[in-house]
Design a protein around this motif. Structure first.
Motif, mmCIF file in Angstrom:
data_model
loop_
_atom_site.group_PDB
_atom_site.id
_atom_site.type_symbol
_atom_site.label_atom_id
_atom_site.label_comp_id
_atom_site.label_asym_id
_atom_site.label_seq_id
_atom_site.Cartn_x
_atom_site.Cartn_y
_atom_site.Cartn_z
ATOM 1 N N LEU A 82 4.449 19.860 -27.083
ATOM 2 C CA LEU A 82 4.826 20.215 -26.494
ATOM 3 C C LEU A 82 3.652 19.162 -25.590
ATOM 4 O O LEU A 82 4.639 18.568 -24.491
ATOM 5 C CB LEU A 82 4.266 21.773 -26.175
ATOM 6 N N VAL A 83 2.883 18.160 -25.483
ATOM 7 C CA VAL A 83 1.292 17.337 -24.905
ATOM 8 C C VAL A 83 2.420 16.301 -25.303
ATOM 9 O O VAL A 83 2.560 15.482 -24.228
ATOM 10 C CB VAL A 83 0.505 17.314 -25.117
ATOM 11 N N ALA A 84 2.769 15.818 -26.988
ATOM 12 C CA ALA A 84 3.160 14.827 -26.356
ATOM 13 C C ALA A 84 4.912 14.572 -26.098
ATOM 14 O O ALA A 84 5.113 13.164 -25.665
ATOM 15 C CB ALA A 84 3.445 14.113 -28.045
ATOM 16 N N HIS A 85 5.595 15.199 -26.240
ATOM 17 C CA HIS A 85 6.449 15.546 -25.387
ATOM 18 C C HIS A 85 6.752 15.670 -23.820
ATOM 19 O O HIS A 85 7.071 15.469 -23.507
ATOM 20 C CB HIS A 85 7.928 16.432 -25.769
ATOM 21 N N HIS A 86 5.902 16.289 -23.225
ATOM 22 C CA HIS A 86 6.368 16.914 -21.752
ATOM 23 C C HIS A 86 5.123 16.168 -21.363
ATOM 24 O O HIS A 86 5.416 15.987 -19.794
ATOM 25 C CB HIS A 86 6.169 17.766 -22.019
ATOM 26 N N LEU A 87 3.388 16.309 -21.095
ATOM 27 C CA LEU A 87 2.657 15.772 -21.000
ATOM 28 C C LEU A 87 2.093 14.047 -20.588
ATOM 29 O O LEU A 87 2.489 13.858 -19.647
ATOM 30 C CB LEU A 87 1.374 16.645 -21.078
ATOM 31 N N ILE A 88 2.365 14.250 -21.589
ATOM 32 C CA ILE A 88 1.970 12.387 -21.800
ATOM 33 C C ILE A 88 3.462 11.846 -21.933
ATOM 34 O O ILE A 88 4.081 11.948 -22.318
ATOM 35 C CB ILE A 88 1.259 11.896 -23.455
ATOM 36 N N THR A 107 6.423 7.131 -28.302
ATOM 37 C CA THR A 107 7.584 7.721 -28.565
ATOM 38 C C THR A 107 6.319 9.336 -28.350
ATOM 39 O O THR A 107 5.160 8.786 -28.861
ATOM 40 C CB THR A 107 7.412 7.700 -29.638
ATOM 41 N N PRO A 108 6.677 10.183 -28.370
ATOM 42 C CA PRO A 108 6.419 11.499 -28.655
ATOM 43 C C PRO A 108 5.797 11.762 -29.893
ATOM 44 O O PRO A 108 4.577 12.347 -30.353
ATOM 45 C CB PRO A 108 7.658 12.572 -27.718
ATOM 46 N N GLU A 109 6.445 10.376 -31.021
ATOM 47 C CA GLU A 109 6.146 10.874 -31.820
ATOM 48 C C GLU A 109 5.021 10.239 -32.364
ATOM 49 O O GLU A 109 3.568 10.066 -33.092
ATOM 50 C CB GLU A 109 6.806 10.432 -33.360
ATOM 51 N N LEU A 110 4.159 9.058 -31.487
ATOM 52 C CA LEU A 110 3.276 7.872 -31.749
ATOM 53 C C LEU A 110 2.630 8.835 -30.926
ATOM 54 O O LEU A 110 1.053 9.375 -31.465
ATOM 55 C CB LEU A 110 4.350 6.531 -31.412
ATOM 56 N N LEU A 114 -1.790 10.167 -32.715
ATOM 57 C CA LEU A 114 -2.674 9.381 -31.441
ATOM 58 C C LEU A 114 -3.519 11.036 -31.032
ATOM 59 O O LEU A 114 -4.755 10.999 -31.085
ATOM 60 C CB LEU A 114 -2.089 8.869 -30.257
ATOM 61 N N ILE A 115 -3.092 12.168 -30.895
ATOM 62 C CA ILE A 115 -3.549 13.342 -30.242
ATOM 63 C C ILE A 115 -4.089 13.493 -32.100
ATOM 64 O O ILE A 115 -5.348 14.466 -32.191
ATOM 65 C CB ILE A 115 -2.360 14.622 -30.118
#
Length: 171
Positions: A82-88, A107-110, A114-115
């Motif tokens: 959720l954070v990787a797709h919508h906040l970052i 990209t959200p996957e990268l 990182l997270i």
């Protein structure tokens, strides 16, 4: 002797902010008030509540042995996605591991990778997203209390009642 006063960072027009997570590396973070973020977070919460309900979590009948043997997503994974797709929303200063000096496109996957490597990025993104939403809310409250500037025209007020025209038979 001099003093400096720390100011809160200003928001840009899109409700997002660059924050440094490591020397020379930044992430672009959006607000937790974003409707898409809030909607997807609610879906995750409903999903997890349904899983808990099926297992009887919170009831006297709950037993770890009764948990179904199906594959269930871990809530940490769902929230990291959720954070990787919508906040970052982007980053700067992050290179491709195999080719140092070559910037890695976000990209959200990268972002999720990182997270997983640096969990502090997750918490930094959440804190920043909450701060952005709170600052926007503060600005709204401040502007609601202010009077509108006066106009050069006639005084405004309640509209006068109009009479129905003779041609209007619907009423």
């Amino acid at each position: 002797m001099g003093f400096t006063i720390a100011r809160k960072p200003e928001l840009d027009l899109h409700g997002q902010r660059w924050v440094e997570f490591a020397p020379g590396a930044k992430i672009l973070v959006g607000s937790v008030a974003d409707p898409v973020y809030r909607s997807h977070r609610a879906l995750i919460n409903r999903h997890l509540a349904a899983v808990d309900s099926q297992a009887g979590v919170g009831t006297k009948q709950f037993s770890v042995a009764q948990i179904p043997q199906s594959e269930i997503e871990v809530d940490d994974e769902l929230y990291m996605d959720l954070v990787a797709h919508h906040l970052i929303r982007g980053w700067q200063g992050v290179d491709v591991a195999d080719r140092p000096g070559e910037p890695a496109p976000y990209t959200p996957e990268l972002g999720k990778a990182l997270i997983e490597q640096m969990p502090s990025v997750y918490f930094l993104a959440l804190r920043t997203g909450v701060d952005i939403a709170n600052r926007v809310e503060e600005r709204i409250k401040e502007s609601v209390g202010k009077l509108s500037p006066s106009t050069d025209g006639a005084a405004t007020g309640r509209a006068k009642r109009t009479r129905k025209s003779a041609g209007n038979a619907s009423a």
